[in-house]
Design a protein around this motif. Sequence first.
Motif, PDB file in Angstrom:
ATOM      1  N   ASP A   1      13.247  -1.033  -7.207  1.00 18.46           N
ATOM      2  CA  ASP A   1      12.245  -1.247  -8.258  1.00 18.46           C
ATOM      3  C   ASP A   1      12.019   0.029  -9.062  1.00 18.46           C
ATOM      4  OD1 ASP A   1      10.360  -3.272  -9.367  1.00 18.46           O
ATOM      5  OD2 ASP A   1       8.953  -1.634  -8.983  1.00 18.46           O
ATOM      6  N   GLU A   2      12.048   1.173  -8.391  1.00 14.38           N
ATOM      7  CA  GLU A   2      11.880   2.447  -9.120  1.00 14.38           C
ATOM      8  C   GLU A   2      13.001   2.642 -10.135  1.00 14.38           C
ATOM      9  OE1 GLU A   2      11.387   5.646  -6.364  1.00 14.38           O
ATOM     10  OE2 GLU A   2       9.344   5.047  -5.867  1.00 14.38           O
ATOM     11  N   ARG A   3      14.203   2.225  -9.773  1.00 10.39           N
ATOM     12  CA  ARG A   3      15.345   2.428 -10.682  1.00 10.39           C
ATOM     13  C   ARG A   3      15.291   1.468 -11.869  1.00 10.39           C
ATOM     14  NH1 ARG A   3      19.051   4.566  -6.627  1.00 10.39           N
ATOM     15  NH2 ARG A   3      17.884   6.440  -6.100  1.00 10.39           N
TER      16      ARG A   3
ATOM     17  N   GLU B   1       7.442   6.237   6.477  1.00 10.44           N
ATOM     18  CA  GLU B   1       8.910   6.398   6.454  1.00 10.44           C
ATOM     19  C   GLU B   1       9.578   5.838   5.191  1.00 10.44           C
ATOM     20  OE1 GLU B   1       9.437   6.206  11.338  1.00 10.44           O
ATOM     21  OE2 GLU B   1      10.166   4.531  10.126  1.00 10.44           O
ATOM     22  N   HIS B   2       8.798   5.449   4.177  1.00 11.25           N
ATOM     23  CA  HIS B   2       9.456   4.741   3.069  1.00 11.25           C
ATOM     24  C   HIS B   2      10.346   5.631   2.202  1.00 11.25           C
ATOM     25  CE1 HIS B   2       5.921   5.828   0.444  1.00 11.25           C
ATOM     26  NE2 HIS B   2       6.781   5.645  -0.562  1.00 11.25           N
ATOM     27  N   HIS B   3      10.226   6.957   2.334  1.00 10.95           N
ATOM     28  CA  HIS B   3      11.154   7.841   1.606  1.00 10.95           C
ATOM     29  C   HIS B   3      12.132   8.542   2.534  1.00 10.95           C
ATOM     30  CE1 HIS B   3       9.743   7.413  -2.470  1.00 10.95           C
ATOM     31  NE2 HIS B   3       8.492   7.511  -2.043  1.00 10.95           N
ATOM     32  N   GLU B   4      12.141   8.179   3.803  1.00  5.74           N
ATOM     33  CA  GLU B   4      13.157   8.740   4.705  1.00  5.74           C
ATOM     34  C   GLU B   4      14.483   8.060   4.387  1.00  5.74           C
ATOM     35  OE1 GLU B   4      12.572  11.244   6.460  1.00  5.74           O
ATOM     36  OE2 GLU B   4      10.419  11.254   6.888  1.00  5.74           O
TER      37      GLU B   4
ATOM     38  N   ARG C   1       4.156  14.872  -1.517  1.00 12.43           N
ATOM     39  CA  ARG C   1       2.900  14.820  -0.752  1.00 12.43           C
ATOM     40  C   ARG C   1       2.241  13.440  -0.799  1.00 12.43           C
ATOM     41  NH1 ARG C   1      -0.967  18.760  -2.876  1.00 12.43           N
ATOM     42  NH2 ARG C   1      -2.250  17.916  -1.219  1.00 12.43           N
ATOM     43  N   HIS C   2       2.727  12.550  -1.693  1.00  8.49           N
ATOM     44  CA  HIS C   2       2.012  11.269  -1.845  1.00  8.49           C
ATOM     45  C   HIS C   2       2.033  10.437  -0.569  1.00  8.49           C
ATOM     46  CE1 HIS C   2       5.978   9.359  -2.617  1.00  8.49           C
ATOM     47  NE2 HIS C   2       5.382   8.229  -2.316  1.00  8.49           N
ATOM     48  N   VAL C   3       3.032  10.663   0.274  1.00  6.97           N
ATOM     49  CA  VAL C   3       3.111   9.876   1.514  1.00  6.97           C
ATOM     50  C   VAL C   3       1.936  10.242   2.427  1.00  6.97           C
ATOM     51  CG1 VAL C   3       4.521   9.341   3.520  1.00  6.97           C
ATOM     52  CG2 VAL C   3       5.627   9.763   1.318  1.00  6.97           C
TER      53      VAL C   3
ATOM     54  N   LEU D   1       0.804  -1.238   0.000  1.00  7.47           N
ATOM     55  CA  LEU D   1       0.000   0.000   0.000  1.00  7.47           C
ATOM     56  C   LEU D   1       0.828   1.275   0.000  1.00  7.47           C
ATOM     57  CD1 LEU D   1      -2.631  -1.082   2.703  1.00  7.47           C
ATOM     58  CD2 LEU D   1      -2.953  -1.026   0.218  1.00  7.47           C
ATOM     59  N   HIS D   2       2.161   1.159  -0.047  1.00  5.32           N
ATOM     60  CA  HIS D   2       2.979   2.349   0.232  1.00  5.32           C
ATOM     61  C   HIS D   2       2.781   3.481  -0.761  1.00  5.32           C
ATOM     62  CE1 HIS D   2       5.690   0.559  -2.776  1.00  5.32           C
ATOM     63  NE2 HIS D   2       6.305   1.722  -2.845  1.00  5.32           N
ATOM     64  N   GLU D   3       2.328   3.173  -1.979  1.00  6.53           N
ATOM     65  CA  GLU D   3       2.160   4.245  -2.969  1.00  6.53           C
ATOM     66  C   GLU D   3       0.699   4.587  -3.217  1.00  6.53           C
ATOM     67  OE1 GLU D   3       4.772   5.589  -3.067  1.00  6.53           O
ATOM     68  OE2 GLU D   3       6.324   4.758  -4.351  1.00  6.53           O
ATOM     69  N   ALA D   4      -0.184   4.233  -2.291  1.00  7.08           N
ATOM     70  CA  ALA D   4      -1.621   4.515  -2.494  1.00  7.08           C
ATOM     71  C   ALA D   4      -1.837   5.992  -2.834  1.00  7.08           C
ATOM     72  CB  ALA D   4      -2.407   4.131  -1.240  1.00  7.08           C
ATOM     73  N   GLY D   5      -1.070   6.863  -2.218  1.00 11.01           N
ATOM     74  CA  GLY D   5      -1.256   8.300  -2.418  1.00 11.01           C
ATOM     75  C   GLY D   5      -0.984   8.765  -3.838  1.00 11.01           C
ATOM     76  N   TRP D   6      -0.245   7.957  -4.602  1.00 10.25           N
ATOM     77  CA  TRP D   6       0.050   8.324  -5.990  1.00 10.25           C
ATOM     78  C   TRP D   6      -1.220   8.430  -6.835  1.00 10.25           C
ATOM     79  CZ3 TRP D   6       3.663   9.923  -9.435  1.00 10.25           C
ATOM     80  CH2 TRP D   6       4.970  10.035  -8.972  1.00 10.25           C
ATOM     81  N   GLN D   7      -2.265   7.747  -6.386  1.00 12.56           N
ATOM     82  CA  GLN D   7      -3.503   7.789  -7.183  1.00 12.56           C
ATOM     83  C   GLN D   7      -4.102   9.175  -7.257  1.00 12.56           C
ATOM     84  OE1 GLN D   7      -5.897   3.925  -7.067  1.00 12.56           O
ATOM     85  NE2 GLN D   7      -5.417   4.505  -4.963  1.00 12.56           N
TER      86      GLN D   7
ATOM     87  N   ALA E   1      13.870  -1.729  -1.111  1.00 12.44           N
ATOM     88  CA  ALA E   1      13.054  -2.463  -2.086  1.00 12.44           C
ATOM     89  C   ALA E   1      12.394  -1.483  -3.057  1.00 12.44           C
ATOM     90  CB  ALA E   1      11.989  -3.283  -1.352  1.00 12.44           C
ATOM     91  N   ASP E   2      11.862  -0.412  -2.510  1.00 13.60           N
ATOM     92  CA  ASP E   2      11.169   0.610  -3.293  1.00 13.60           C
ATOM     93  C   ASP E   2      12.131   1.303  -4.260  1.00 13.60           C
ATOM     94  OD1 ASP E   2       9.094   2.414  -3.937  1.00 13.60           O
ATOM     95  OD2 ASP E   2       9.896   3.883  -2.529  1.00 13.60           O
ATOM     96  N   ALA E   3      13.289   1.730  -3.744  1.00 15.04           N
ATOM     97  CA  ALA E   3      14.248   2.474  -4.575  1.00 15.04           C
ATOM     98  C   ALA E   3      14.767   1.587  -5.712  1.00 15.04           C
ATOM     99  CB  ALA E   3      15.403   2.973  -3.712  1.00 15.04           C
TER     100      ALA E   3
HETATM  101 FE   LIG Z   1       6.725   6.433  -2.542  1.00 17.43          FE
END
Ligand SMILES: [Fe+2]
Length: 415
Positions: free
Chosen positions: A292-294, A259-262, A235-237, A206-212, A288-290
Amino acid sequence: MSEVHRQSIPLEHLSVGMFVVELDVPWINSPFLTHSRKIKSFKDIDALRRSGVKTLVIDTERGAAPKVSPQYVAGVSRDDVSKEASNRNPEPAVVKATKPRDPSVAVELAAAQKVAEQVKQVASQLFEALDANKAIDVKVVDPLVDETLASLNRNNQALMSLVHLSRKSQKLADHAFSTFCIALNMGVALKHSPEELQALGLAALLHEAGWQHLPLNLMGKRTKYTANEEQLIARHVDIGLNMLQSSNLPELVGRIIAEHHERNDGTGYPNCLKGGDIHPLSQILAIADAYDERIHQLQDRPGLLPRNALQLLYKETKKGAFDSKAMTAFISMMGVYPVTSAVLLESGEKGIVVEHDQHAHTTRIKIIYDGSGKALDNPVEACVTQAEEGRSIKSLLDPADSRVDPFGLLVFVTP
Ligand SMILES: [Fe+2]
Ligand SMILES: [Fe+2]
């Protein structure tokens, strides 16, 4: 290994037959998949020299001893190398296999594909409900965590190969799936409890739910973000946490998402937290997030080949951005050349990494081109260890380069 059998020697004293257990260069710069190996030929010594190795530790119980006296080689102490290695070299701790590895990636892939479909489907449904301001039942994720952990336990490379497949659409659900698998794989390696793994899995999904609620064309934008776009993305967080407010989210899950972007060194957002203030599970999700984004170009930078993404994250960890213990577990799990990487062998053959066994330190490669550059009618698989003379991995290849892969064959295909 007995301490009395460890000897620190300068590279000039290394000879064929010795067994190396430590190098004074970071593992990622080492020419070999692991630092531990028997020196089989002068080519090995030359490869170490070209990598900048000056001193190393050998095990005289597993290989030949130096011909010069220990006093002579004592100019560099073992402690010096050990200290250097532990400071600069995050060689993953070797996790002893508790059971033989079975089944193979090829066999596990069918189950892994089912898990992947379910995870993506549930992620899409949850995102849809959240987008419509509905509360979600987070319990639906529990069985997905269990099934994912079961697949990882049978063979942790099958799901990883699906993480690396190229994608056409569904950026959010695909990213949620990848982050979910990588984070759980790391969580297992770092021995987190079943409860913590459930929390980590739910947060990853669910960490990127805010992207919607952000313009989705910003995800994977091919040109550099403007300052305004960066502010919007940051702001997506909070947006995501607000969307989840009515869903009875366990506190720990909310914290991991928050905290996933801290970043360990305080350079992250939204609160510029530092090291100890960031939960260890958030440190896992951040990596994990960084990653996959790359590899899937979800930011405003060009996508990277998996090994290059790994190397970049490793460098960022050295600068302080990520937790080094979590990064060590991540690299150990991925292998120096992650599954799906196209590689060139010392023999001149070219192939694709289909399996990395972190316990046995072996890499299975599907050979696609022979040593003369001719495409094989029937690709063969070879199990490569770095001790195997002439057939070890020499370098990473970029399959997008038509000179490297004139027939477009260096692509990982699921059976
Ligand atoms: Fe994110
Ligand atoms: Fe993400």
